[in-house]
Design a protein around this motif. Structure first.
Motif, PDB file in Angstrom:
ATOM      1  N   ARG A   1     -13.506  11.595  -5.142  1.00  0.00           N
ATOM      2  CA  ARG A   1     -12.097  11.957  -5.243  1.00  0.00           C
ATOM      3  C   ARG A   1     -11.389  11.544  -3.946  1.00  0.00           C
ATOM      4  NH1 ARG A   1     -14.781  16.526  -6.064  1.00  0.00           N
ATOM      5  NH2 ARG A   1     -13.817  17.468  -4.256  1.00  0.00           N
ATOM      6  N   ALA A   2     -10.110  11.350  -4.027  1.00  0.00           N
ATOM      7  CA  ALA A   2      -9.338  10.918  -2.855  1.00  0.00           C
ATOM      8  C   ALA A   2      -9.385  11.939  -1.727  1.00  0.00           C
ATOM      9  CB  ALA A   2      -7.900  10.642  -3.255  1.00  0.00           C
ATOM     10  N   ASP A   3      -9.532  13.227  -2.061  1.00  0.00           N
ATOM     11  CA  ASP A   3      -9.523  14.272  -1.037  1.00  0.00           C
ATOM     12  C   ASP A   3     -10.929  14.670  -0.588  1.00  0.00           C
ATOM     13  OD1 ASP A   3     -10.333  15.556  -3.351  1.00  0.00           O
ATOM     14  OD2 ASP A   3      -9.122  17.337  -3.006  1.00  0.00           O
ATOM     15  N   GLU A   4     -11.907  13.828  -0.856  1.00  0.00           N
ATOM     16  CA  GLU A   4     -13.295  14.149  -0.530  1.00  0.00           C
ATOM     17  C   GLU A   4     -13.720  13.435   0.754  1.00  0.00           C
ATOM     18  OE1 GLU A   4     -17.316  14.774  -3.136  1.00  0.00           O
ATOM     19  OE2 GLU A   4     -15.803  13.413  -3.865  1.00  0.00           O
ATOM     20  N   TYR A   5     -14.526  14.110   1.545  1.00  0.00           N
ATOM     21  CA  TYR A   5     -15.088  13.502   2.752  1.00  0.00           C
ATOM     22  C   TYR A   5     -16.607  13.542   2.635  1.00  0.00           C
ATOM     23  CZ  TYR A   5     -16.529  12.638   7.526  1.00  0.00           C
ATOM     24  OH  TYR A   5     -17.138  12.110   8.640  1.00  0.00           O
ATOM     25  N   ARG A   6     -17.195  12.400   2.314  1.00  0.00           N
ATOM     26  CA  ARG A   6     -18.646  12.274   2.229  1.00  0.00           C
ATOM     27  C   ARG A   6     -19.032  11.122   3.167  1.00  0.00           C
ATOM     28  NH1 ARG A   6     -21.345  13.895  -2.396  1.00  0.00           N
ATOM     29  NH2 ARG A   6     -19.447  13.393  -3.517  1.00  0.00           N
TER      30      ARG A   6
ATOM     31  N   ALA B   1     -26.127   3.803  -7.122  1.00  0.00           N
ATOM     32  CA  ALA B   1     -24.866   4.391  -7.605  1.00  0.00           C
ATOM     33  C   ALA B   1     -25.135   5.603  -8.489  1.00  0.00           C
ATOM     34  CB  ALA B   1     -24.038   3.350  -8.351  1.00  0.00           C
ATOM     35  N   ALA B   2     -26.140   5.510  -9.347  1.00  0.00           N
ATOM     36  CA  ALA B   2     -26.491   6.646 -10.202  1.00  0.00           C
ATOM     37  C   ALA B   2     -27.029   7.804  -9.364  1.00  0.00           C
ATOM     38  CB  ALA B   2     -27.524   6.233 -11.244  1.00  0.00           C
ATOM     39  N   ALA B   3     -27.852   7.504  -8.376  1.00  0.00           N
ATOM     40  CA  ALA B   3     -28.392   8.556  -7.508  1.00  0.00           C
ATOM     41  C   ALA B   3     -27.273   9.244  -6.733  1.00  0.00           C
ATOM     42  CB  ALA B   3     -29.427   7.976  -6.549  1.00  0.00           C
ATOM     43  N   TYR B   4     -26.313   8.474  -6.271  1.00  0.00           N
ATOM     44  CA  TYR B   4     -25.167   9.022  -5.543  1.00  0.00           C
ATOM     45  C   TYR B   4     -24.412  10.018  -6.427  1.00  0.00           C
ATOM     46  CZ  TYR B   4     -20.872   8.908  -2.706  1.00  0.00           C
ATOM     47  OH  TYR B   4     -19.784   9.230  -1.932  1.00  0.00           O
ATOM     48  N   SER B   5     -24.204   9.633  -7.659  1.00  0.00           N
ATOM     49  CA  SER B   5     -23.498  10.491  -8.606  1.00  0.00           C
ATOM     50  C   SER B   5     -24.320  11.732  -8.966  1.00  0.00           C
ATOM     51  CB  SER B   5     -23.170   9.685  -9.863  1.00  0.00           C
ATOM     52  OG  SER B   5     -22.530  10.487 -10.801  1.00  0.00           O
ATOM     53  N   ASP B   6     -25.589  11.535  -9.248  1.00  0.00           N
ATOM     54  CA  ASP B   6     -26.455  12.642  -9.670  1.00  0.00           C
ATOM     55  C   ASP B   6     -26.759  13.630  -8.550  1.00  0.00           C
ATOM     56  OD1 ASP B   6     -26.534  11.437 -12.145  1.00  0.00           O
ATOM     57  OD2 ASP B   6     -28.536  10.571 -11.869  1.00  0.00           O
ATOM     58  N   LEU B   7     -27.029  13.119  -7.352  1.00  0.00           N
ATOM     59  CA  LEU B   7     -27.449  13.976  -6.243  1.00  0.00           C
ATOM     60  C   LEU B   7     -26.283  14.617  -5.497  1.00  0.00           C
ATOM     61  CD1 LEU B   7     -30.272  11.733  -4.731  1.00  0.00           C
ATOM     62  CD2 LEU B   7     -30.571  13.898  -5.951  1.00  0.00           C
ATOM     63  N   ALA B   8     -25.117  13.983  -5.523  1.00  0.00           N
ATOM     64  CA  ALA B   8     -23.967  14.439  -4.731  1.00  0.00           C
ATOM     65  C   ALA B   8     -24.399  14.735  -3.293  1.00  0.00           C
ATOM     66  CB  ALA B   8     -23.320  15.664  -5.372  1.00  0.00           C
ATOM     67  N   PRO B   9     -24.900  13.719  -2.589  1.00  0.00           N
ATOM     68  CA  PRO B   9     -25.393  13.956  -1.227  1.00  0.00           C
ATOM     69  C   PRO B   9     -24.265  14.329  -0.275  1.00  0.00           C
ATOM     70  CG  PRO B   9     -25.236  11.610  -1.652  1.00  0.00           C
ATOM     71  CD  PRO B   9     -24.945  12.306  -2.956  1.00  0.00           C
TER      72      PRO B   9
ATOM     73  N   PHE C   1     -19.339   3.758  -4.382  1.00  0.00           N
ATOM     74  CA  PHE C   1     -19.248   5.150  -3.933  1.00  0.00           C
ATOM     75  C   PHE C   1     -17.789   5.581  -3.827  1.00  0.00           C
ATOM     76  CE2 PHE C   1     -23.433   4.541  -1.356  1.00  0.00           C
ATOM     77  CZ  PHE C   1     -24.169   4.513  -2.530  1.00  0.00           C
ATOM     78  N   ALA C   2     -16.951   4.702  -3.306  1.00  0.00           N
ATOM     79  CA  ALA C   2     -15.521   5.024  -3.159  1.00  0.00           C
ATOM     80  C   ALA C   2     -14.872   5.258  -4.518  1.00  0.00           C
ATOM     81  CB  ALA C   2     -14.809   3.907  -2.407  1.00  0.00           C
TER      82      ALA C   2
END
Length: 145
Positions: free
Chosen positions: A85-90, A51-59, A80-81
């Motif tokens: 943001r609601a308008d983001e597509y990752r 979770a921290a890597a997801y936030s830090d890296l913004a893959p 991750f969800a």
């Protein structure tokens, strides 16, 4: 090969995060991705740090195993969800040995955009990653207009 809407170089420049508790699996994914030409590849075998890597890296894409100790892939999908943001597509591509209908449905309901069962065909996985990244880039372009 059909022509792409997005240049291959732009797809290959995107950041990838692979999360799997098995070292052999992340090494295989890294090898496949490097062979395809990706260079911004990050791998994790400790799901508690995901979770921290997801936030830090913004893959731009996440490759995610479901069956992991302490924190499983379903819990990570939920985390991750909450981050996005609601308008983001990752896009998140699930790569798992859990082939049950329940696992597929649950992962997709929690936000996974694609699901591949292990053992997987490396060419198919590479194509799915490229397609998901192309969709992300197109989404970003439309959103920026």
């Amino acid at each position: 090969m059909p022509s792409r809407l997005i240049e291959t170089a732009e797809i290959l420049s995107r950041r990838i995060l692979a999360i799997d508790d098995e070292e052999a699996n992340v090494l295989l994914l890294r090898s496949v991705l490097e062979r395809e030409g990706y260079r911004d590849i990050h791998t994790l075998t400790d799901p508690t740090a995901a979770a921290a890597a997801y936030s830090d890296l913004a893959p731009d894409i996440v490759l995610l195993d479901l069956m992991m100790p302490q924190v499983d892939g379903f819990q990570l999908l939920e985390a991750f969800a909450r981050h996005d943001r609601a308008d983001e597509y990752r896009p998140i591509l699930v790569l798992t040995a859990d082939t049950t209908l329940h696992a597929r449905r649950r992962a997709l309901a929690l936000g996974a955009k694609d699901f591949v069962s292990k053992p997987f065909d490396v060419i198919e996985v590479a194509l799915r990653i490229s397609n998901l990244l192309e969709t992300r880039i197109l989404y970003e372009r439309i959103k920026g207009q």
